[in-house]
Design an enzyme around this catalytic site. Sequence first.
Site, PDB file in Angstrom:
ATOM      1  N   ASN A  56      -1.589  19.298   0.384  1.00  0.00           N
ATOM      2  CA  ASN A  56      -2.531  18.516   1.189  1.00  0.00           C
ATOM      3  C   ASN A  56      -2.092  18.476   2.653  1.00  0.00           C
ATOM      4  O   ASN A  56      -2.842  18.852   3.558  1.00  0.00           O
ATOM      5  CB  ASN A  56      -2.656  17.102   0.600  1.00  0.00           C
ATOM      6  N   THR A 103      -3.609  13.022   6.823  1.00  0.00           N
ATOM      7  CA  THR A 103      -2.171  13.136   7.085  1.00  0.00           C
ATOM      8  C   THR A 103      -1.943  14.268   8.088  1.00  0.00           C
ATOM      9  O   THR A 103      -1.237  14.097   9.096  1.00  0.00           O
ATOM     10  CB  THR A 103      -1.413  13.384   5.766  1.00  0.00           C
ATOM     11  N   SER A 118      -6.472   5.674   4.923  1.00  0.00           N
ATOM     12  CA  SER A 118      -6.603   4.908   3.672  1.00  0.00           C
ATOM     13  C   SER A 118      -7.020   3.470   3.980  1.00  0.00           C
ATOM     14  O   SER A 118      -7.835   2.874   3.272  1.00  0.00           O
ATOM     15  CB  SER A 118      -5.277   4.891   2.910  1.00  0.00           C
ATOM     16  N   LYS A 171       4.901   1.977  -3.360  1.00  0.00           N
ATOM     17  CA  LYS A 171       4.882   3.390  -3.754  1.00  0.00           C
ATOM     18  C   LYS A 171       5.053   3.492  -5.256  1.00  0.00           C
ATOM     19  O   LYS A 171       5.705   2.649  -5.873  1.00  0.00           O
ATOM     20  CB  LYS A 171       6.018   4.141  -3.066  1.00  0.00           C
ATOM     21  N   LYS A 187       0.847  -1.196   0.000  1.00  0.00           N
ATOM     22  CA  LYS A 187       0.000   0.000   0.000  1.00  0.00           C
ATOM     23  C   LYS A 187       0.872   1.231   0.000  1.00  0.00           C
ATOM     24  O   LYS A 187       1.873   1.288   0.729  1.00  0.00           O
ATOM     25  CB  LYS A 187      -0.879  -0.031   1.269  1.00  0.00           C
ATOM     26  N   LYS A 194       5.765   2.538   8.081  1.00  0.00           N
ATOM     27  CA  LYS A 194       4.549   3.202   8.596  1.00  0.00           C
ATOM     28  C   LYS A 194       3.487   2.159   8.932  1.00  0.00           C
ATOM     29  O   LYS A 194       2.862   2.216   9.991  1.00  0.00           O
ATOM     30  CB  LYS A 194       3.954   4.154   7.535  1.00  0.00           C
TER      31      LYS A 194
END
Length: 425
Positions: free
Chosen positions: A232, A201, A359, A117, A81, A105
């Site tokens: 963001n 985030t 997410s 990624k 992810k 993470k």
Amino acid sequence: MVAEKGTDHTNQEQEYDVLKSTQTVIHKALDKLGYPEEVYELLKEPLRLLTVKIPVRMDDGSVKIFTGYRAQHNDAVGPTKGGIRFHPDVTEKEVKALSIWMSLKCGIVDLPYGGGKGGIVCDPRNMSFRELERLSRGYVRAISQIVGPTKDIPAPDVFTNSQIMAWMMDEYSRMDEFNSPGFITGKPLVLGGSHGRDSATAKGVTIVIHEAAKKRGIDVKGARVVVQGFGNAGSYLAKFMHDAGAKVVGISDAYGALYDPDGLDIDYLLDRRDSFGTVTKLFKNTITNKELLELECDILVPAAIENQITEDNAHDIKAKIVVEAANGPTTMGATQILTERGILLVPDVLASSGGVTVSYFEWVQNNQGYYWSEEEVEEKLEKILIKAFNNIYDTAQTRRVDMRLAAYMVGVRKMAEASRFRGWI
Ligand SMILES: NC(=O)C1=CN([C@@H]2O[C@H](COP(=O)(O)OP(=O)(O)OC[C@H]3O[C@@H](n4cnc5c(N)ncnc54)[C@H](O)[C@@H]3O)[C@@H](O)[C@H]2O)C=CC1
Ligand SMILES: O=C(O)CCC(=O)C(=O)O
């Protein structure tokens, strides 16, 4: 011992090599945890890296070939992810490092995922809406064999947003011949997005700032905050800090920075920024990004790109707490300098994990077909991040290591164990 400033070109290249520095810290973390060398050999690089060429018909009729990547670091725990970045400086090495950070993470906040990624070398600021749509759809077609709701689930990152996620989801759904909302997260609400993903985030960064401030006896109300990046992560964060009574004295974007010792008018800036997080072009009285980082403040939040706090400026940082909303904003040498100076550094793999956490909530909701309220999302996120912060803070104290190494020790354990149980090592 205080590290010396980087002197020559080779030193600087090494200092800025995000993959190498990540590998060094992973190696240290595995050593501290007592894992044998083969675990490091497995985890030092992604299991898979796909490089693709994406032909896109431009509005003037010409065809431009873009290069894209998707890295999948480790899928022992579950599907991989992580976000997709559209940026002119994207490189293979950067995408690899970013996928490793995603694994860490997911380990830190205990999600059933490994890290992935993606990135495309492009500058979306110079592309039309339709060109961006064709590029987004072309990328999904190019990586379709290795991604999917149970394989690898993308999301937004630098210069990508919910519209791009929507095109990508639509393209995947067409190929899959099903409506597949669980293929990607960060979607618009009407397409199965989650409440709170847009601001997740920054919300996560806000939660860890409150925890870090408690440790340093700083009252967030009235604290002076500087935020680098107004996209963001940075813009929502500036808003949350402003709403919490902090004084946001500096913000920046790719073109410059704004400073007001009495506090900037954040609502006005939010109103005027464009979809790429650009706002400083509207002002004459700007300072540089370098000057911004060295401003007098209590809390500094790099929320833009990598390698911003280096051995060259770490001695000049005035903040008492540095919280990394961006991925990789502080080099290894600078981490050492800040730690030795007694500055509390909250590392990226912890501070910015709110995005992937929500997410995950989005993916769970897509799989269930049952959707949660914003309050539910926030409550769950807060619990997870407070626990993660304190776990890492306590690890740093008891093992006498810096916060980054502590975070890596916490983050790497789950994938190492999962790889061992699967019989890979
Ligand atoms: N969007 C998300 O959910 C997450 C983002 N992050 C990280 O947060 C950071 C920012 O990401 P977003 O806010 O999503 O991106 P964004 O695209 O919304 O905003 C990026 C901001 O950084 C600025 N910027 C770009 N290049 C720059 C440069 N060379 N120097 C100074 N500023 C520059 C842009 O002007 C913009 O204000 C990145 O490191 C990203 O990987 C981390 C976790 C999740
Ligand atoms: O939301 C996600 O799945 C990933 C977010 C991301 O790319 C990141 O945390 O760097």
